[in-house]
Design an enzyme around this catalytic site. Structure first.
Site, PDB file in Angstrom:
ATOM      1  N   ASP A  70       0.819  -1.224   0.000  1.00 60.97           N
ATOM      2  CA  ASP A  70       0.000   0.000   0.000  1.00 60.97           C
ATOM      3  C   ASP A  70       0.850   1.271   0.000  1.00 60.97           C
ATOM      4  OD1 ASP A  70      -2.686  -0.762  -0.184  1.00 60.97           O
ATOM      5  OD2 ASP A  70      -2.874  -1.121   1.973  1.00 60.97           O
ATOM      6  N   ARG A  95       0.691  -1.648   7.586  1.00 64.02           N
ATOM      7  CA  ARG A  95       1.128  -0.437   6.881  1.00 64.02           C
ATOM      8  C   ARG A  95       2.186   0.365   7.656  1.00 64.02           C
ATOM      9  NH1 ARG A  95      -2.997   3.186   3.680  1.00 64.02           N
ATOM     10  NH2 ARG A  95      -0.973   3.672   2.747  1.00 64.02           N
ATOM     11  N   ARG A 140     -10.141   5.626  10.924  1.00 65.85           N
ATOM     12  CA  ARG A 140      -8.668   5.548  11.017  1.00 65.85           C
ATOM     13  C   ARG A 140      -8.132   6.610  11.996  1.00 65.85           C
ATOM     14  NH1 ARG A 140      -6.665   2.844   6.289  1.00 65.85           N
ATOM     15  NH2 ARG A 140      -8.221   1.274   5.741  1.00 65.85           N
ATOM     16  N   HIS A 169     -11.632   7.109   4.695  1.00 68.40           N
ATOM     17  CA  HIS A 169     -10.712   8.243   4.843  1.00 68.40           C
ATOM     18  C   HIS A 169     -11.455   9.491   4.355  1.00 68.40           C
ATOM     19  CE1 HIS A 169      -6.579   6.003   4.504  1.00 68.40           C
ATOM     20  NE2 HIS A 169      -6.754   6.415   5.737  1.00 68.40           N
ATOM     21  N   CYS A 263      -5.237   9.596  -3.147  1.00 69.34           N
ATOM     22  CA  CYS A 263      -4.506   8.657  -2.271  1.00 69.34           C
ATOM     23  C   CYS A 263      -3.077   8.458  -2.748  1.00 69.34           C
ATOM     24  CB  CYS A 263      -5.186   7.290  -2.244  1.00 69.34           C
ATOM     25  SG  CYS A 263      -6.866   7.291  -1.658  1.00 69.34           S
TER      26      CYS A 263
HETATM   27  N1  ARG Z   1      -5.459   0.062   1.073  1.00 71.82           N
HETATM   28  C1  ARG Z   1      -5.209   1.342   1.656  1.00 71.82           C
HETATM   29  C2  ARG Z   1      -5.833   1.401   3.037  1.00 71.82           C
HETATM   30  O1  ARG Z   1      -6.902   0.891   3.223  1.00 71.82           O
HETATM   31  C3  ARG Z   1      -5.756   2.428   0.787  1.00 71.82           C
HETATM   32  C4  ARG Z   1      -5.387   3.802   1.252  1.00 71.82           C
HETATM   33  C5  ARG Z   1      -6.001   4.867   0.432  1.00 71.82           C
HETATM   34  N2  ARG Z   1      -5.491   6.134   0.753  1.00 71.82           N
HETATM   35  C6  ARG Z   1      -6.219   7.242   0.944  1.00 71.82           C
HETATM   36  N3  ARG Z   1      -5.583   8.359   1.099  1.00 71.82           N
HETATM   37  N4  ARG Z   1      -7.537   7.200   1.045  1.00 71.82           N
HETATM   38  O2  ARG Z   1      -5.259   1.939   3.961  1.00 71.82           O
END
Ligand code: ARG
Length: 273
Positions: A70, A95, A140, A169, A263
């Site tokens: 990612d 991550r 998040r 997000h 992203c």
């Molecule tokens: N697979 C990543 C996650 O779920 C995607 C992140 C996407 N980034 C963003 N800025 N929305 O964390």
């Protein structure tokens, strides 16, 4: 007559998707049974970089690290305002290594990096918007991280609660058009947060769920040109009607991981805009 919008040159940081894959599922878009076509992803990503450069923007790259699939989502690694860098602390353990790789890049470039103590996913949730920073929470980044960001930047941070797991997000549900305005999908926000957005942005460009599901709100605007998913046709038409110029860039391969144009893009804001 729509206004004549003036673009501002940007400095972007991106990461080549050489090691991009869906190896775990941490949002509803991700399914490990749906493999990524890396060649296609590389082509799509290159088209985004080319589009930025063709519009006069500077694009820097950070070297991709094997085992961090990612890492292509550069927006999540930090928030940079007036040369101050607030790093990231990812919710998902998978991550966390990305923060280390990006921090090394920032240090080499001469920036100091402040570590957030709470879960904080960079520009994914902390969106600088002119005089303040809009901040998402619910999935998040935590409210504690919003407070840390306000203290660190000395800029008002406005907390907004996200309620739909597809828009986990803030940058999947809202993007900044220019210093004065934003586009967003109201259904992604709690009722109180929707009211806050209505008060702050009475002239906002409102997107449908369909546009949002096509990653239309995961766009990047330079104040005039809006780099946007071609699937978000209705939103693109609305933006054109307001004097913006949609520049379609297809990142469909990245949608498999829950990401799009924004992203994949970190903005390095060195001076007060
Ligand atoms: N697979 C990543 C996650 O779920 C995607 C992140 C996407 N980034 C963003 N800025 N929305 O964390």
């Amino acid at each position: 007559m729509p206004e004549n919008r003036v673009p501002r040159r940007r400095r972007f940081l991106v990461c080549e998707p050489r090691h991009f894959a869906v190896q775990y599922a941490i949002n509803p878009w991700m399914s490990t049974g749906r493999p990524v076509d890396v060649i296609r992803a590389l082509d799509q990503w290159q088209a985004l970089v080319d589009a930025y450069r063709a519009h006069g923007h500077t694009v820097d790259t950070v070297a991709p690290v094997p085992g961090l699939p990612d890492m292509v989502f550069a927006a999540n690694c930090a928030v940079v305002v007036e040369g101050r860098v607030l790093g990231s602390h990812f919710h998902a353990p998978e991550r966390r290594g990305e923060s280390v790789a990006y921090e090394a890049w920032f240090k080499t470039e001469g920036f100091e990096v402040q570590h957030p103590g709470a879960v904080c996913e960079g520009e994914g949730d902390l969106v600088p918007a002119g005089r303040w920073i809009l901040a998402g929470t619910g999935f998040r980044t935590t409210p504690e991280a919003h407070r840390e960001a306000q203290e660190f930047f000395g800029v008002p941070v406005i907390s907004l609660t996200l309620v739909d797991p597809y828009f986990y997000h803030l940058d999947t549900a809202l993007f900044v058009l220019d210093e004065e305005n934003v586009a967003y999908y109201p259904g992604a926000f709690s009722p109180g947060s929707r009211e806050v957005l209505e008060r702050l942005y009475p002239h906002a460009v409102i997107a449908t769920r369909e546009d949002a599901m096509a990653f239309g709100l995961n766009s990047v605007s330079d104040g005039r040109n809006v780099f946007i998913s071609p699937g978000a046709g209705e939103l693109a038409d609305r933006l054109s009607g307001c004097g913006y110029v949609p520049v379609p860039v297809d990142l469909s391969e990245f949608h498999k991981a829950g990401g799009g144009i924004k992203c994949c893009t970190q903005e390095i804001r060195e001076t007060r805009s």
